[in-house]
Design a protein around this motif. Sequence first.
Motif, PDB file in Angstrom:
ATOM      1  N   ASN A   1       0.777  -1.152  -0.049  1.00  0.00           N
ATOM      2  CA  ASN A   1      -0.091   0.117  -0.017  1.00  0.00           C
ATOM      3  C   ASN A   1       0.765   1.042   0.034  1.00  0.00           C
ATOM      4  O   ASN A   1       0.430   2.430   0.161  1.00  0.00           O
TER       5      ASN A   1
ATOM      6  N   ASN B   1       2.818  -7.802 -16.102  1.00  0.00           N
ATOM      7  CA  ASN B   1       1.805  -8.970 -15.706  1.00  0.00           C
ATOM      8  C   ASN B   1       2.612 -10.073 -15.785  1.00  0.00           C
ATOM      9  O   ASN B   1       2.579 -11.066 -14.782  1.00  0.00           O
TER      10      ASN B   1
ATOM     11  N   GLU C   1      -5.176   9.660  -7.846  1.00  0.00           N
ATOM     12  CA  GLU C   1      -5.426   8.268  -7.941  1.00  0.00           C
ATOM     13  C   GLU C   1      -5.433   7.850  -6.782  1.00  0.00           C
ATOM     14  O   GLU C   1      -6.043   6.597  -6.339  1.00  0.00           O
ATOM     15  N   TYR C   2      -4.262   7.765  -5.662  1.00  0.00           N
ATOM     16  CA  TYR C   2      -4.039   7.295  -4.403  1.00  0.00           C
ATOM     17  C   TYR C   2      -3.982   8.123  -3.598  1.00  0.00           C
ATOM     18  O   TYR C   2      -3.695   7.599  -2.303  1.00  0.00           O
TER      19      TYR C   2
ATOM     20  N   HIS D   1      -3.231  -4.443 -12.581  1.00  0.00           N
ATOM     21  CA  HIS D   1      -4.150  -3.260 -13.008  1.00  0.00           C
ATOM     22  C   HIS D   1      -4.690  -2.639 -12.020  1.00  0.00           C
ATOM     23  O   HIS D   1      -5.486  -1.323 -12.380  1.00  0.00           O
ATOM     24  N   HIS D   2      -4.805  -2.978 -10.741  1.00  0.00           N
ATOM     25  CA  HIS D   2      -5.088  -2.089  -9.821  1.00  0.00           C
ATOM     26  C   HIS D   2      -4.165  -1.300  -9.129  1.00  0.00           C
ATOM     27  O   HIS D   2      -4.316  -0.300  -8.485  1.00  0.00           O
ATOM     28  N   ASN D   3      -2.965  -1.683  -9.200  1.00  0.00           N
ATOM     29  CA  ASN D   3      -1.916  -1.181  -8.819  1.00  0.00           C
ATOM     30  C   ASN D   3      -0.918  -0.355  -9.208  1.00  0.00           C
ATOM     31  O   ASN D   3       0.355   0.130  -8.770  1.00  0.00           O
TER      32      ASN D   3
ATOM     33  N   SER E   1       0.597  -9.428  -8.486  1.00  0.00           N
ATOM     34  CA  SER E   1       0.830  -8.127  -7.913  1.00  0.00           C
ATOM     35  C   SER E   1      -0.208  -7.221  -8.068  1.00  0.00           C
ATOM     36  O   SER E   1      -0.233  -6.212  -7.838  1.00  0.00           O
ATOM     37  N   ASN E   2      -1.255  -7.899  -8.817  1.00  0.00           N
ATOM     38  CA  ASN E   2      -2.607  -7.243  -9.025  1.00  0.00           C
ATOM     39  C   ASN E   2      -2.232  -5.898  -9.920  1.00  0.00           C
ATOM     40  O   ASN E   2      -2.721  -4.617  -9.348  1.00  0.00           O
TER      41      ASN E   2
ATOM     42  N   LYS F   1       2.104   0.618  -4.811  1.00  0.00           N
ATOM     43  CA  LYS F   1       1.053   1.113  -5.651  1.00  0.00           C
ATOM     44  C   LYS F   1       1.856   2.005  -6.489  1.00  0.00           C
ATOM     45  O   LYS F   1       2.498   2.946  -5.926  1.00  0.00           O
TER      46      LYS F   1
ATOM     47  N   ARG G   1      -0.584   2.847 -12.432  1.00  0.00           N
ATOM     48  CA  ARG G   1      -1.065   3.829 -13.126  1.00  0.00           C
ATOM     49  C   ARG G   1      -0.185   4.568 -14.058  1.00  0.00           C
ATOM     50  O   ARG G   1       1.062   4.515 -13.615  1.00  0.00           O
TER      51      ARG G   1
END
Length: 262
Positions: free
Chosen positions: A7, A53, A88-89, A62-64, A59-60, A33, A66
């Motif tokens: 995070n 990817n 964004e975050y 697409h969510h983490n 590592s997810n 992120k 930008r």
Amino acid sequence: MSYNFLNKVVVVTGGLSGIGLSTTIKLLRQGAKVVVGDLAHEQEIDFVVSKINESAPDSNVHHNLRFLRTNIHSWQDNVNLVDFALDEYKGIDYVVANAAMIRRNGEGASDEPTLDEFNEVVNVNLGGTFAFNKLCINYWKEFKKSGNIVNVGSVFGHKVTDPNLVDLNYSKSGIHTLTKSMALGCASLGIRVNEVCPGFIKTPMLETVLGSDQYDHIVNGIPMQKIGDGDDVANAICFLLSDDARYITGASVVVDGGYSCS
């Protein structure tokens, strides 16, 4: 070495190729992120994201991850990148100021630069690094937050081997001094500023300077007898970002296989 960046919001300039891409992947693997500012065009992103990817499947991404197209030469683009990360975050924890350029011509950087070419390289490499450092430090100061910057300099800011690369040498030596100045001014605020200094690393930028026939000659001048890769530098960057380096600021970590010792 593995670190817990769960995070944490990290902005990486030049994060879609070379050392920057290796750093982006390593940070994503460790829970961060990541906001990337890079000159790549939107249509190039799908390919890079698919590559990330493959390298960081858990590592997810697409969510983490930008992305904002950014020219670090432009003050406004740097402002936009900071604002984008905050939108964004809702915060910025760490910064990796990696974006840079080198003169390109058909024979590599074999000729002395003109004044315009010199200014362009210095304004991008040194000016862009200064701008992004300053904006992020201003944000941390305003909201009384701690922060952490790693600037990507170069061993060639310490050891001059090619006088025709005077623009690169000057800009990278400037990053070395900038890092120490920023670190000194921010140490009491809980903001750390450090530098990694890569030597010869297998990146697209290196390929613009060296022909394939020059690699053997370069390797012979490196005590460890090999050219490094992006992960070698990313490992040092992540260490400096981590709590393991909590008492380190204003430092330069050289990642060059012993080249600067020879």
